[in-house]
Design an enzyme around this catalytic site. Structure first.
Site, PDB file in Angstrom:
ATOM      1  N   ARG A  41      17.133  -1.446  19.493  1.00 55.94           N
ATOM      2  CA  ARG A  41      18.073  -1.757  20.744  1.00 55.94           C
ATOM      3  C   ARG A  41      19.231  -2.335  20.422  1.00 55.94           C
ATOM      4  NH1 ARG A  41      15.575   1.835  22.462  1.00 55.94           N
ATOM      5  NH2 ARG A  41      14.122   2.194  24.770  1.00 55.94           N
TER       6      ARG A  41
ATOM      7  N   HIS B  14      22.253   7.310  19.477  1.00 55.24           N
ATOM      8  CA  HIS B  14      20.827   6.836  19.832  1.00 55.24           C
ATOM      9  C   HIS B  14      19.944   8.386  19.742  1.00 55.24           C
ATOM     10  CE1 HIS B  14      18.487   4.129  22.670  1.00 55.24           C
ATOM     11  NE2 HIS B  14      17.723   4.810  21.867  1.00 55.24           N
TER      12      HIS B  14
ATOM     13  N   GLU C 155      26.272   0.840  25.637  1.00 57.28           N
ATOM     14  CA  GLU C 155      25.935   2.229  25.103  1.00 57.28           C
ATOM     15  C   GLU C 155      26.264   3.011  26.532  1.00 57.28           C
ATOM     16  OE1 GLU C 155      21.738   4.166  23.615  1.00 57.28           O
ATOM     17  OE2 GLU C 155      22.645   2.576  22.520  1.00 57.28           O
TER      18      GLU C 155
END
Length: 331
Positions: free
Chosen positions: A240, A288, A269
């Protein structure tokens, strides 16, 4: 163990929280055959939750559930279409009797392949080869070998283990870092406890972040940790973005303390267009998608449909999250 399931004579309500794309109706057919399915985006989630026994969080990046929690008056089970469940670990859900399951296992091998690809890209300097090709320049260069190089994988869950097995298979020396230290791990050999992480970082050529985001891992990689890394070591983050203090990483890359970074996850993000990470040398950024193989969405729906079958039958569910820990404990 809780008793799962409902009266099979009843028609349970299943809410499906999605973003732009809906789950494939054909894949959802085993659920729709036995339930009333309410598809909703975030704005309609409170209405969809009213009376629903099941929530399928297909929009796995959403933060909508805490704001709609007041409407969850019959909810028994939530299934997340992701391995990480950090967006769901808000206090009201943690303290409730609602069971949470995730999609553990689906992304392990693809993410491990991504990590190997990024390590090879660093070692063989693929970005520079592409730049030279673009400029029509024929320039001989030597490259690094990865066999015998040391890798520290931070996070010893299924994704970290898949990474360890693949990197070991290509000749790299892999160790792990996790909550508990041990010397006889089947995939890592040596696992260093988190409190001893700086010493382990000092001898690693590559550091791979694959830990879940929890209260104890949030911001784990800060200026102190980057200073502890072997000078010039490379970082790969597939966990993460919030595992890393981004400003500290930028400073470490600029100073050369960190020799490069492959970041599939970042904080914030998505990364703003004017963020300095985009233009730093030795940095590779992907959106991602390290685990997203062709057909991954269908595989996620299939996993939910199988768990729904178990839920209706009163059988134990797969991948039950320990809400205190924030992830599925290893067996």
């Amino acid at each position: 163990m809780r008793s799962y399931g409902v009266n099979v004579e009843a028609n349970p309500v299943v809410a499906v929280l999605h973003a732009e794309a809906l789950p494939d109706p054909a894949r959802m057919a085993p659920v729709a055959e036995h339930a009333t399915v309410r598809y909703t985006r975030r704005d309609g989630l409170p209405d969809a939750l009213d009376g629903a026994e099941v929530l399928f969080v297909y929009d796995f990046r959403t933060d909508a559930l805490p704001h709609a929690w007041h409407a969850a008056n019959r909810l028994d089970w939530i299934h997340a279409a992701s391995a990480g469940v950090d967006p769901l670990m808000f206090p009201e859900l943690r303290d409730s009797d609602v069971t949470v399951t995730n999609s553990r296992g689906i992304f392990d091998a693809p993410i491990a392949e991504y990590v190997l690809a990024q390590i090879l890209s660093f070692a063989k300097d693929i970005p520079e080869s592409l730049r030279l090709q673009r400029d029509h320049v024929w320039k001989h260069r030597d490259s690094e070998r990865i066999a015998g190089r040391s890798v520290l994988v931070v996070g010893t869950g299924p994704i970290g283990r898949a990474i360890a097995r693949l990197l070991t298979a290509v000749g790299m020396k892999v160790s792990g870092s996790g909550r508990r230290g041990r010397d006889d791990d089947p995939d890592f050999g040596t696992v260093t406890a988190t409190e001893d992480l700086p010493a382990a970082l000092a001898v690693a050529d590559f550091v791979v972040l694959a830990a879940p985001l929890t209260d104890s891992t949030h911001g784990l990689f800060d200026a102190e940790m980057f200073a502890a890394m072997r000078p010039g070591a490379r970082l790969v983050n597939v966990g993460r973005g919030e595992l890393v203090r981004t400003d500290d990483l930028v400073d470490a890359l600029r100073s050369g303390a960190v020799g490069g970074a492959a970041l599939d996850v970042v904080d914030p993000e998505p990364l703003p267009p004017d963020h300095p990470l985009w233009d730093l040398p030795g940095v590779v950024i992907t959106p991602h998608n390290s685990g997203d193989f062709f057909g991954w969405q269908d595989t996620l729906v299939d996993a939910f449909a199988e768990n729904f079958r178990r839920w209706r039958a009163g059988s134990p569910l797969e991948n039950v999250v320990d809400k205190r820990l924030g992830y599925v404990p290893s067996s």
